[in-house]
Design an enzyme around this catalytic site. Structure first.
Site, PDB file in Angstrom:
ATOM      1  N   TRP A 153     -23.471  21.763  -8.990  1.00  0.00           N
ATOM      2  CA  TRP A 153     -23.684  21.896 -10.434  1.00  0.00           C
ATOM      3  C   TRP A 153     -22.622  21.051 -11.138  1.00  0.00           C
ATOM      4  O   TRP A 153     -21.451  21.077 -10.750  1.00  0.00           O
ATOM      5  CB  TRP A 153     -23.555  23.356 -10.898  1.00  0.00           C
ATOM      6  CG  TRP A 153     -23.555  23.420 -12.401  1.00  0.00           C
ATOM      7  CD1 TRP A 153     -24.634  23.242 -13.226  1.00  0.00           C
ATOM      8  CD2 TRP A 153     -22.424  23.614 -13.263  1.00  0.00           C
ATOM      9  NE1 TRP A 153     -24.235  23.312 -14.541  1.00  0.00           N
ATOM     10  CE2 TRP A 153     -22.887  23.535 -14.591  1.00  0.00           C
ATOM     11  CE3 TRP A 153     -21.062  23.829 -13.033  1.00  0.00           C
ATOM     12  CZ2 TRP A 153     -22.046  23.682 -15.701  1.00  0.00           C
ATOM     13  CZ3 TRP A 153     -20.214  23.969 -14.137  1.00  0.00           C
ATOM     14  CH2 TRP A 153     -20.716  23.909 -15.448  1.00  0.00           C
ATOM     15  N   GLU A 205     -28.408  22.406  -9.120  1.00  0.00           N
ATOM     16  CA  GLU A 205     -28.582  23.442 -10.159  1.00  0.00           C
ATOM     17  C   GLU A 205     -28.708  22.818 -11.550  1.00  0.00           C
ATOM     18  O   GLU A 205     -27.836  22.094 -12.004  1.00  0.00           O
ATOM     19  CB  GLU A 205     -27.371  24.391 -10.136  1.00  0.00           C
ATOM     20  CG  GLU A 205     -27.446  25.494 -11.188  1.00  0.00           C
ATOM     21  CD  GLU A 205     -26.257  26.438 -11.136  1.00  0.00           C
ATOM     22  OE1 GLU A 205     -25.330  26.220 -10.317  1.00  0.00           O
ATOM     23  OE2 GLU A 205     -26.250  27.396 -11.932  1.00  0.00           O
ATOM     24  N   LYS A 236     -29.490  23.096 -15.870  1.00  0.00           N
ATOM     25  CA  LYS A 236     -29.053  23.931 -17.000  1.00  0.00           C
ATOM     26  C   LYS A 236     -29.655  23.369 -18.279  1.00  0.00           C
ATOM     27  O   LYS A 236     -29.907  22.162 -18.374  1.00  0.00           O
ATOM     28  CB  LYS A 236     -27.526  23.904 -17.058  1.00  0.00           C
ATOM     29  CG  LYS A 236     -26.922  24.924 -18.001  1.00  0.00           C
ATOM     30  CD  LYS A 236     -25.420  25.058 -17.767  1.00  0.00           C
ATOM     31  CE  LYS A 236     -24.838  26.087 -18.716  1.00  0.00           C
ATOM     32  NZ  LYS A 236     -23.441  26.396 -18.421  1.00  0.00           N
ATOM     33  N   ASP A 260     -30.777  29.223 -12.087  1.00  0.00           N
ATOM     34  CA  ASP A 260     -29.792  30.184 -12.584  1.00  0.00           C
ATOM     35  C   ASP A 260     -30.449  30.948 -13.728  1.00  0.00           C
ATOM     36  O   ASP A 260     -30.960  30.344 -14.683  1.00  0.00           O
ATOM     37  CB  ASP A 260     -28.534  29.437 -13.049  1.00  0.00           C
ATOM     38  CG  ASP A 260     -27.438  30.373 -13.542  1.00  0.00           C
ATOM     39  OD1 ASP A 260     -27.745  31.243 -14.382  1.00  0.00           O
ATOM     40  OD2 ASP A 260     -26.279  30.239 -13.107  1.00  0.00           O
ATOM     41  N   HIS A 311     -29.821  29.994 -17.399  1.00  0.00           N
ATOM     42  CA  HIS A 311     -29.857  28.573 -17.762  1.00  0.00           C
ATOM     43  C   HIS A 311     -31.110  28.113 -18.472  1.00  0.00           C
ATOM     44  O   HIS A 311     -31.432  26.925 -18.484  1.00  0.00           O
ATOM     45  CB  HIS A 311     -29.636  27.720 -16.520  1.00  0.00           C
ATOM     46  CG  HIS A 311     -28.216  27.708 -16.079  1.00  0.00           C
ATOM     47  ND1 HIS A 311     -27.711  26.825 -15.162  1.00  0.00           N
ATOM     48  CD2 HIS A 311     -27.165  28.484 -16.450  1.00  0.00           C
ATOM     49  CE1 HIS A 311     -26.428  27.050 -14.963  1.00  0.00           C
ATOM     50  NE2 HIS A 311     -26.073  28.062 -15.732  1.00  0.00           N
ATOM     51  N   HIS A 340     -29.307  31.781  -8.717  1.00  0.00           N
ATOM     52  CA  HIS A 340     -28.066  32.298  -9.275  1.00  0.00           C
ATOM     53  C   HIS A 340     -28.471  33.472 -10.144  1.00  0.00           C
ATOM     54  O   HIS A 340     -28.947  33.299 -11.264  1.00  0.00           O
ATOM     55  CB  HIS A 340     -27.334  31.225 -10.095  1.00  0.00           C
ATOM     56  CG  HIS A 340     -26.417  30.392  -9.266  1.00  0.00           C
ATOM     57  ND1 HIS A 340     -25.515  29.510  -9.788  1.00  0.00           N
ATOM     58  CD2 HIS A 340     -26.242  30.364  -7.917  1.00  0.00           C
ATOM     59  CE1 HIS A 340     -24.828  28.952  -8.810  1.00  0.00           C
ATOM     60  NE2 HIS A 340     -25.246  29.442  -7.670  1.00  0.00           N
ATOM     61  N   ASP A 392     -24.421  32.984 -23.963  1.00  0.00           N
ATOM     62  CA  ASP A 392     -23.660  33.114 -22.714  1.00  0.00           C
ATOM     63  C   ASP A 392     -24.627  33.260 -21.550  1.00  0.00           C
ATOM     64  O   ASP A 392     -25.534  34.089 -21.598  1.00  0.00           O
ATOM     65  CB  ASP A 392     -22.721  34.318 -22.750  1.00  0.00           C
ATOM     66  CG  ASP A 392     -22.024  34.482 -21.408  1.00  0.00           C
ATOM     67  OD1 ASP A 392     -21.420  33.502 -20.941  1.00  0.00           O
ATOM     68  OD2 ASP A 392     -22.118  35.563 -20.808  1.00  0.00           O
ATOM     69  N   ASP A 442     -23.738  34.138 -18.459  1.00  0.00           N
ATOM     70  CA  ASP A 442     -23.071  34.742 -17.300  1.00  0.00           C
ATOM     71  C   ASP A 442     -22.614  36.185 -17.477  1.00  0.00           C
ATOM     72  O   ASP A 442     -21.526  36.536 -17.034  1.00  0.00           O
ATOM     73  CB  ASP A 442     -21.869  33.857 -16.917  1.00  0.00           C
ATOM     74  CG  ASP A 442     -22.276  32.430 -16.625  1.00  0.00           C
ATOM     75  OD1 ASP A 442     -22.977  32.238 -15.626  1.00  0.00           O
ATOM     76  OD2 ASP A 442     -21.913  31.530 -17.400  1.00  0.00           O
ATOM     77  N   ASP A 473     -24.016  34.795  -9.922  1.00  0.00           N
ATOM     78  CA  ASP A 473     -23.194  33.893 -10.732  1.00  0.00           C
ATOM     79  C   ASP A 473     -22.965  34.489 -12.113  1.00  0.00           C
ATOM     80  O   ASP A 473     -23.793  34.319 -12.994  1.00  0.00           O
ATOM     81  CB  ASP A 473     -23.855  32.514 -10.849  1.00  0.00           C
ATOM     82  CG  ASP A 473     -22.997  31.557 -11.649  1.00  0.00           C
ATOM     83  OD1 ASP A 473     -21.799  31.840 -11.833  1.00  0.00           O
ATOM     84  OD2 ASP A 473     -23.520  30.512 -12.091  1.00  0.00           O
TER      85      ASP A 473
HETATM   86  C1  RNT Z   1     -22.621  26.952 -14.751  1.00  0.00           C
HETATM   87  C2  RNT Z   1     -23.339  27.176 -13.469  1.00  0.00           C
HETATM   88  C3  RNT Z   1     -22.488  27.226 -12.242  1.00  0.00           C
HETATM   89  C4  RNT Z   1     -21.195  27.983 -12.438  1.00  0.00           C
HETATM   90  C5  RNT Z   1     -20.458  28.307 -11.172  1.00  0.00           C
HETATM   91  C6  RNT Z   1     -19.040  28.664 -11.424  1.00  0.00           C
HETATM   92  O1  RNT Z   1     -23.391  27.108 -15.848  1.00  0.00           O
HETATM   93  O2  RNT Z   1     -24.119  28.323 -13.562  1.00  0.00           O
HETATM   94  O3  RNT Z   1     -23.215  27.733 -11.183  1.00  0.00           O
HETATM   95  O4  RNT Z   1     -21.357  29.157 -13.152  1.00  0.00           O
HETATM   96  O5  RNT Z   1     -20.618  27.292 -10.257  1.00  0.00           O
HETATM   97 ZN    ZN Z   2     -25.053  29.076 -11.788  1.00  0.00          ZN
END
Ligand code: RNT
Ligand code: ZN
Length: 429
Positions: A195, A236, A238, A270, A273, A297, A305, A307, A337
């Site tokens: 990523w 990955e 986003k 993810d 994302h 993820h 956000d 995460d 993640d």
């Molecule tokens: C970031 C990605 C990535 C990170 C990690 C720390 O938006 O999701 O995967 O969160 O690699």
């Molecule tokens: Zn991620």
């Protein structure tokens, strides 16, 4: 460490479990088969929840740039590799089943002799392999760290300056070798996931050139052939990040196209994302029509956000339902993640992982045969009724029984252990 919840563990399954098993059986669901699949499905824990994605390249390293942020300042953050491993030991103890760990490159153990990211080698992770083998982890996964570095301030693999691109190409290539080494040592296939944070805050004029450079850099990163028995690459995508609101070089279309063109690279989805109205779950059966493998993820996006700590909410359950309904578990690597520094970090780790496992369990307990039959016969009212009925089925006693069989605290028992650890260990850091 003392284990109050464990010593009070009942010796046999509860009456509540037996009743719950019968309730599922009445809808044609085999609870034992579900528990066997759940036990055989490892989750790759993300090492970065314990220290707010700082890593240990130097003392007091903190996450910088890249459009990701850990907010909060809860006491007890792991400040050394030893502390992080000590915390992970507790996390593993509080999780039923056998799991994996995915490391980021910034978690290398340099033993006083640091090297820059383009020069990392398997030997810098030897103590992690020892640790993982000692704990009998299912395996290790890996991630190059293309952020929190002076050379990542503007861009990495898509940078206009060839010298900077070459640095990150070398870092990602070195990371793949470390991943392959992990796979060989641990005896299970390691996923190494790339990523990068490259993007821009404001509207760029040229969207094409950075993507052309990224594609070329990736070709170089993946040029070395590694043993597919030990190693799988993933990329990955986003939609946007903080400070990269207007353009992300590695978008969904970009990486999906790239992974499909190559045919030997897994695509990483993810959960944080995408646009909040998009369903990650809905993408799975499309991606796996064509991509060889999927990396998840598992995360929880909340507004901007990406995460937050995973919970067993509807979108997360839907992801696991898709994996089970489509028969995709075998082609999917499940990684977590997220990072939350506002609550006890170990609790965040454990709650999120258990929520992912619980979501998988609930997916495995769907009355699948009856749902399929109702859909096939066009009886959509029955399908809807079955969905609603299964929402109210007694998942809790089945989960508790899974915990009991794996000698892990059921219910809120894990919070008692975390509170004790906070008092005796975290508060003293
Ligand atoms: C970031 C990605 C990535 C990170 C990690 C720390 O938006 O999701 O995967 O969160 O690699
Ligand atoms: Zn991620």
């Amino acid at each position: 460490m003392s284990s109050p919840a464990r010593s009070k563990k009942p010796a046999s399954a509860s009456a509540a479990f037996a009743a719950a098993r019968d309730a599922y059986a009445a809808l044609g669901v085999d609870v034992e088969a579900a528990l066997a699949t759940l036990a055989a499905t490892p989750i790759s824990l993300h090492c970065w929840q314990g220290d707010d994605v700082g890593g240990f390249e130097k003392a007091d390293a903190t996450l910088s740039g890249g459009g990701i942020q850990a907010t909060g300042n809860y006491p007890g953050k792991a400040r050394t590799l030893d502390q992080l491993r000590q915390d992970l030991d507790l996390v593993l103890k509080l999780l039923p089943g056998r799991h994996r760990l995915h490391l980021h490159a910034i978690y290398a153990d340099f033993a006083g002799k640091p090297v820059d990211r383009d020069a990392i080698e398997p030997k810098h992770f030897a103590s992690w392999v020892d640790w993982a083998q000692d704990r009998k982890l299912h395996g290790l996964d890996f991630n190059p760290s293309n952020f929190s570095h002076p050379k990542s301030a503007e861009a990495t693999l898509s940078h206009p300056d060839k010298a900077i691109r070459d640095f990150w190409i070398a870092h990602c290539a070195a990371s793949r070798r470390i991943g392959a080494h992990f796979g060989k040592k641990m005896g299970t296939r390691t996923v190494t996931n790339v990523w990068i944070p490259d993007g821009s805050k404001d509207t760029p004029f040229d969207r094409a050139a950075p993507r052309a450079r990224l594609a070329d850099s990736l070709d170089q990163v993946f040029a070395e052939k590694l043993n597919a028995k030990h190693h799988l690459d993933a990329v990955e995508s986003k939609l946007f990040g903080i400070g990269a609101e207007s353009y992300t070089v590695g978008s969904h279309e970009f990486y999906l196209g790239y992974a499909l063109k190559r045919g030997d690279v897994a695509y990483c989805l993810d959960a944080g994302h995408f646009h909040p109205t998009e369903s990650l779950a809905d993408k799975i059966s499309s991606v796996l029509q064509f991509a060889p493998a999927l990396l998840l993820h598992v995360s929880r996006g909340v507004r901007w956000d990406s995460d937050h700590v995973v919970t067993a909410d509807d979108p997360t359950r839907a992801i696991f339902e898709e994996l089970v309904r489509g028969g995709f578990l075998g082609r999917t690597a499940i990684g977590l993640d997220y990072f939350d520094a506002s609550i006890n970090r170990i609790a965040a780790w454990v709650i999120g992982t258990r929520a992912a496992q619980k979501s998988l369990l609930s997916a495995l307990l769907e009355p699948a045969a009856q749902l399929r039959a109702a859909e096939k016969s066009g009886n959509h009212a029955l399908r809807l009724a079955l969905f609603e009925e299964s929402r109210a089925l007694p998942l809790g006693p089945i989960w508790d029984e899974f915990c009991r069989r794996h000698e892990t605290p059921a219910g809120l028992g894990f919070m008692t252990e975390i509170a004790a650890y906070e008092k005796t260990v975290l508060a003293k850091r």
